[in-house]
Scaffold this active site. Structure first.
Site, PDB file in Angstrom:
ATOM      1  N   GLY A 172      48.356  90.706  28.369  1.00 23.12           N
ATOM      2  CA  GLY A 172      46.961  90.434  28.031  1.00 23.12           C
ATOM      3  C   GLY A 172      46.122  91.668  28.308  1.00 23.12           C
ATOM      4  O   GLY A 172      46.644  92.785  28.430  1.00 23.12           O
ATOM      5  N   GLY A 202      39.317  94.149  42.584  1.00 23.69           N
ATOM      6  CA  GLY A 202      38.094  94.947  42.519  1.00 23.69           C
ATOM      7  C   GLY A 202      37.353  94.726  41.216  1.00 23.69           C
ATOM      8  O   GLY A 202      37.757  93.922  40.380  1.00 23.69           O
ATOM      9  N   LYS A 215      35.424  84.968  43.573  1.00 24.43           N
ATOM     10  CA  LYS A 215      34.222  85.420  42.854  1.00 24.43           C
ATOM     11  C   LYS A 215      34.163  84.845  41.436  1.00 24.43           C
ATOM     12  O   LYS A 215      33.076  84.740  40.857  1.00 24.43           O
ATOM     13  CB  LYS A 215      34.109  86.944  42.847  1.00 24.43           C
ATOM     14  CG  LYS A 215      35.267  87.686  42.202  1.00 24.43           C
ATOM     15  CD  LYS A 215      35.195  87.796  40.705  1.00 24.43           C
ATOM     16  CE  LYS A 215      36.545  88.164  40.151  1.00 24.43           C
ATOM     17  NZ  LYS A 215      36.638  88.147  38.707  1.00 24.43           N
ATOM     18  N   VAL A 244      42.298  83.869  29.424  1.00 28.78           N
ATOM     19  CA  VAL A 244      42.249  83.091  30.657  1.00 28.78           C
ATOM     20  C   VAL A 244      40.922  83.320  31.403  1.00 28.78           C
ATOM     21  O   VAL A 244      40.423  84.436  31.481  1.00 28.78           O
ATOM     22  CB  VAL A 244      43.460  83.432  31.566  1.00 28.78           C
ATOM     23  CG1 VAL A 244      43.399  84.863  32.068  1.00 28.78           C
ATOM     24  CG2 VAL A 244      43.524  82.507  32.752  1.00 28.78           C
ATOM     25  N   GLU A 288      39.900  82.064  35.125  1.00 27.01           N
ATOM     26  CA  GLU A 288      40.513  81.347  36.250  1.00 27.01           C
ATOM     27  C   GLU A 288      39.519  80.473  37.013  1.00 27.01           C
ATOM     28  O   GLU A 288      39.906  79.563  37.751  1.00 27.01           O
ATOM     29  CB  GLU A 288      41.128  82.361  37.228  1.00 27.01           C
ATOM     30  CG  GLU A 288      42.189  83.295  36.634  1.00 27.01           C
ATOM     31  CD  GLU A 288      43.598  82.758  36.853  1.00 27.01           C
ATOM     32  OE1 GLU A 288      43.732  81.592  37.287  1.00 27.01           O
ATOM     33  OE2 GLU A 288      44.547  83.507  36.568  1.00 27.01           O
TER      34      GLU A 288
HETATM   35  N1  LIG Z   1      40.690  90.942  32.025  1.00 29.45           N
HETATM   36  C1  LIG Z   1      40.136  91.430  33.106  1.00 29.45           C
HETATM   37  O1  LIG Z   1      39.102  92.109  33.033  1.00 29.45           O
HETATM   38  C2  LIG Z   1      40.779  91.206  34.436  1.00 29.45           C
HETATM   39  C3  LIG Z   1      41.678  90.178  34.651  1.00 29.45           C
HETATM   40  N2  LIG Z   1      42.227  89.994  35.888  1.00 29.45           N
HETATM   41  C4  LIG Z   1      43.149  88.907  36.152  1.00 29.45           C
HETATM   42  O2  LIG Z   1      44.399  89.192  35.542  1.00 29.45           O
HETATM   43  C5  LIG Z   1      45.066  87.978  35.201  1.00 29.45           C
HETATM   44  C6  LIG Z   1      45.462  88.056  33.743  1.00 29.45           C
HETATM   45  O3  LIG Z   1      44.254  88.183  33.027  1.00 29.45           O
HETATM   46  P1  LIG Z   1      44.096  88.855  31.614  1.00 29.45           P
HETATM   47  O4  LIG Z   1      45.106  89.888  31.336  1.00 29.45           O
HETATM   48  O5  LIG Z   1      42.687  89.220  31.495  1.00 29.45           O
HETATM   49  O6  LIG Z   1      44.362  87.553  30.726  1.00 29.45           O
HETATM   50  P2  LIG Z   1      44.578  87.428  29.191  1.00 29.45           P
HETATM   51  O7  LIG Z   1      44.153  86.066  28.819  1.00 29.45           O
HETATM   52  O8  LIG Z   1      43.984  88.606  28.514  1.00 29.45           O
HETATM   53  O9  LIG Z   1      46.155  87.559  29.084  1.00 29.45           O
HETATM   54  C7  LIG Z   1      47.056  86.766  29.782  1.00 29.45           C
HETATM   55  C8  LIG Z   1      48.415  87.025  29.154  1.00 29.45           C
HETATM   56  O10 LIG Z   1      49.405  86.305  29.880  1.00 29.45           O
HETATM   57  C9  LIG Z   1      50.262  85.689  28.933  1.00 29.45           C
HETATM   58  N3  LIG Z   1      50.923  84.550  29.526  1.00 29.45           N
HETATM   59  C10 LIG Z   1      50.407  83.338  29.837  1.00 29.45           C
HETATM   60  N4  LIG Z   1      51.366  82.542  30.331  1.00 29.45           N
HETATM   61  C11 LIG Z   1      52.515  83.266  30.328  1.00 29.45           C
HETATM   62  C12 LIG Z   1      53.854  82.983  30.688  1.00 29.45           C
HETATM   63  N5  LIG Z   1      54.223  81.796  31.172  1.00 29.45           N
HETATM   64  N6  LIG Z   1      54.760  83.958  30.529  1.00 29.45           N
HETATM   65  C13 LIG Z   1      54.414  85.140  30.035  1.00 29.45           C
HETATM   66  N7  LIG Z   1      53.166  85.483  29.666  1.00 29.45           N
HETATM   67  C14 LIG Z   1      52.226  84.540  29.814  1.00 29.45           C
HETATM   68  C15 LIG Z   1      49.344  85.318  27.774  1.00 29.45           C
HETATM   69  O11 LIG Z   1      50.078  85.112  26.597  1.00 29.45           O
HETATM   70  C16 LIG Z   1      48.465  86.551  27.701  1.00 29.45           C
HETATM   71  O12 LIG Z   1      49.056  87.559  26.930  1.00 29.45           O
HETATM   72  C17 LIG Z   1      44.060  86.839  35.501  1.00 29.45           C
HETATM   73  O13 LIG Z   1      44.382  86.255  36.721  1.00 29.45           O
HETATM   74  C18 LIG Z   1      42.721  87.563  35.596  1.00 29.45           C
HETATM   75  O14 LIG Z   1      41.830  86.905  36.480  1.00 29.45           O
HETATM   76  C19 LIG Z   1      41.959  90.827  36.909  1.00 29.45           C
HETATM   77  C20 LIG Z   1      41.095  91.869  36.738  1.00 29.45           C
HETATM   78  C21 LIG Z   1      40.411  92.120  35.514  1.00 29.45           C
HETATM   79  O1  LIG Z   2      38.024  89.988  37.366  1.00 30.20           O
HETATM   80  C1  LIG Z   2      37.432  90.490  36.447  1.00 30.20           C
HETATM   81  C2  LIG Z   2      36.685  91.760  36.595  1.00 30.20           C
HETATM   82  O2  LIG Z   2      36.855  92.323  37.851  1.00 30.20           O
HETATM   83  C3  LIG Z   2      37.425  89.823  35.126  1.00 30.20           C
HETATM   84  O3  LIG Z   2      36.652  88.701  35.196  1.00 30.20           O
HETATM   85  P1  LIG Z   2      36.855  87.519  34.141  1.00 30.20           P
HETATM   86  O4  LIG Z   2      38.222  86.947  34.384  1.00 30.20           O
HETATM   87  O5  LIG Z   2      35.727  86.587  34.421  1.00 30.20           O
HETATM   88  O6  LIG Z   2      36.749  88.146  32.768  1.00 30.20           O
END
Ligand SMILES: NC(=O)C1=CN([C@@H]2O[C@H](COP(=O)(O)OP(=O)(O)OC[C@H]3O[C@@H](n4cnc5c(N)ncnc54)[C@H](O)[C@@H]3O)[C@@H](O)[C@H]2O)C=CC1
Ligand SMILES: O=C(CO)COP(=O)(O)O
Length: 338
Positions: free
Chosen positions: A13, A137, A192, A280, A282
């Site tokens: 993702g 962060g 947060k 996602v 959370e």
């Molecule tokens: N996007 C952001 O700005 C940030 C996200 N995070 C955290 O990172 C984590 C992931 O978030 P994102 O990458 O943003 O989410 P996203 O929604 O962009 O991507 C999540 C990915 O995980 C995959 N996925 C879901 N279930 C799966 C499984 N069972 N097996 C394999 N792949 C699976 C989905 O298909 C998708 O490609 C979350 O906990 C989020 O809070 C942390 C910091 C920043």
């Molecule tokens: O954790 C994040 C930035 O630090 C991303 O926040 P969201 O999951 O609300 O997009």
């Protein structure tokens, strides 16, 4: 560069892709694991993850695969970037594929139900012989991809591990700091998300800056009160994973949790908002778990309870402010050295 690592990032993702690319840009070979075959082909062909980060060029050191075996082969550092709901399943699937020396790093900002487990605890349960760390962060993936400067904190119980992760990730546009408080850093990132929903709601309702300042500060107080009960250091919440991430996600429509709050503030029903999300967020799940856990632990969390009632029982937002003062510890800053 002192040492070349072989790295895998599980979860293709937005955040997994950005972190994989930062590491690849620093010259380390990185394998990004995702399930979708067409997306893997497109990433390897076009050096772009167009679904999540259109226009963001990926370094040639980054390759994608749908094979977990291929991703895990010969690596010494593994990052987990799947949503918390899938975290254990993926950790379990990779457990037999990595050597006991492989460092595991969680990027996920969520909590698992039941048990209120953080991701580092799931790693400890599923891969007990491996060293662990977390990264958290103010890191909106879209901003990092746009080339804006960002900072993150890596946390583990070992300074050596923090140093390794610093060297792996640090660059001119991504500054990496260290912390020994893994649990606190992880809790900051997960908690947060809940307050970002509240901030988005406040923005839609034109709360104004004084009210926003009040809510952010009380949110920080509430988060650290809860974290202290869980054994974390309240001072950690003054850092990037606390104040830093709280500020960012409570002020930016790039945050998915903030956008949920905005939509609800504009009158959209929660179920409809969630049905329209393709990424996602959370916070909704964390809110429910946090409310239950705060009750079990006897921690006073009026913002969590108030937000829960607004979302799930259609309570008026004005009740939130009444609740804040009705039973609140009247102390402004609770954790002051005597
Ligand atoms: N996007 C952001 O700005 C940030 C996200 N995070 C955290 O990172 C984590 C992931 O978030 P994102 O990458 O943003 O989410 P996203 O929604 O962009 O991507 C999540 C990915 O995980 C995959 N996925 C879901 N279930 C799966 C499984 N069972 N097996 C394999 N792949 C699976 C989905 O298909 C998708 O490609 C979350 O906990 C989020 O809070 C942390 C910091 C920043
Ligand atoms: O954790 C994040 C930035 O630090 C991303 O926040 P969201 O999951 O609300 O997009």
């Amino acid at each position: 560069m002192l040492h070349t690592h072989r790295v895998a990032v599980l979860g293709g993702g937005s955040f997994g892709t950005v972190i994989a690319n930062l590491i690849a840009t620093n010259g380390h070979p990185v394998c990004l694991w995702l399930r979708n075959e067409q997306r893997v082909e497109a990433i390897n062909r076009d050096h772009e993850n167009a679904e999540y980060l259109p226009g963001y060029s990926l370094d040639p050191h980054l390759c994608a695969t749908t094979s977990l075996e291929q991703a895990a082969a010969g690596i010494d550092i593994l990052f987990m970037a799947v949503p918390s709901a899938s975290f254990r399943e993926v950790a379990r699937a990779v457990a037999s594929l990595v050597s006991p020396g492989t460092l595991l790093v969680s990027l996920t900002k969520g909590v698992e139900a039941p048990g209120f487990y953080l991701m580092s605890e799931i790693l400890e349960q599923e891969l007990p012989d491996n060293p662990r760390a977390v990264l958290s962060g103010p890191n909106l993936a879209g901003e990092i991809a746009a080339g804006n400067i960002a900072g993150a904190v890596v946390a583990s119980r070992s300074e050596e591990i923090n140093g390794t992760l610093h060297d792996l990730l640090h660059g001119e546009r991504f500054l990496v700091y260290g912390s020994p408080d893994m649990y606190g850093v992880e809790l900051g990132g997960a908690l947060k998300n809940v307050y970002a929903i509240l901030a988005g709601l406040g923005a839609a309702l034109d709360f104004g800056e004084n009210t926003t300042g009040l809510l952010l500060t009380r949110a920080l107080s509430e988060m650290s009160r809860f974290a202290v009960q869980c054994g974390a250091n309240p001072m950690t919440f003054l850092g990037l994973a606390g104040v830093g991430d709280l500020f960012v996600t409570c002020s930016s429509p790039l945050s998915r949790n903030y956008r949920i709050g905005q939509a609800i503030g504009r009158g959209q029903p929660l179920a409809e908002v969630l049905a329209g999300m393709d990424q996602v967020a959370e916070g909704i799940n964390t809110l429910e778990l946090l409310k239950a856990q705060a009750e079990v632990r006897g921690v006073h969390m009026p913002l969590v309870n108030g937000l829960y009632d607004i979302l799930h029982h259609s309570r008026p937002v004005s009740d939130l402010f009444n609740d804040m003062m009705s039973r609140e510890q009247a102390q402004d800053v609770e954790f002051v050295a005597a």
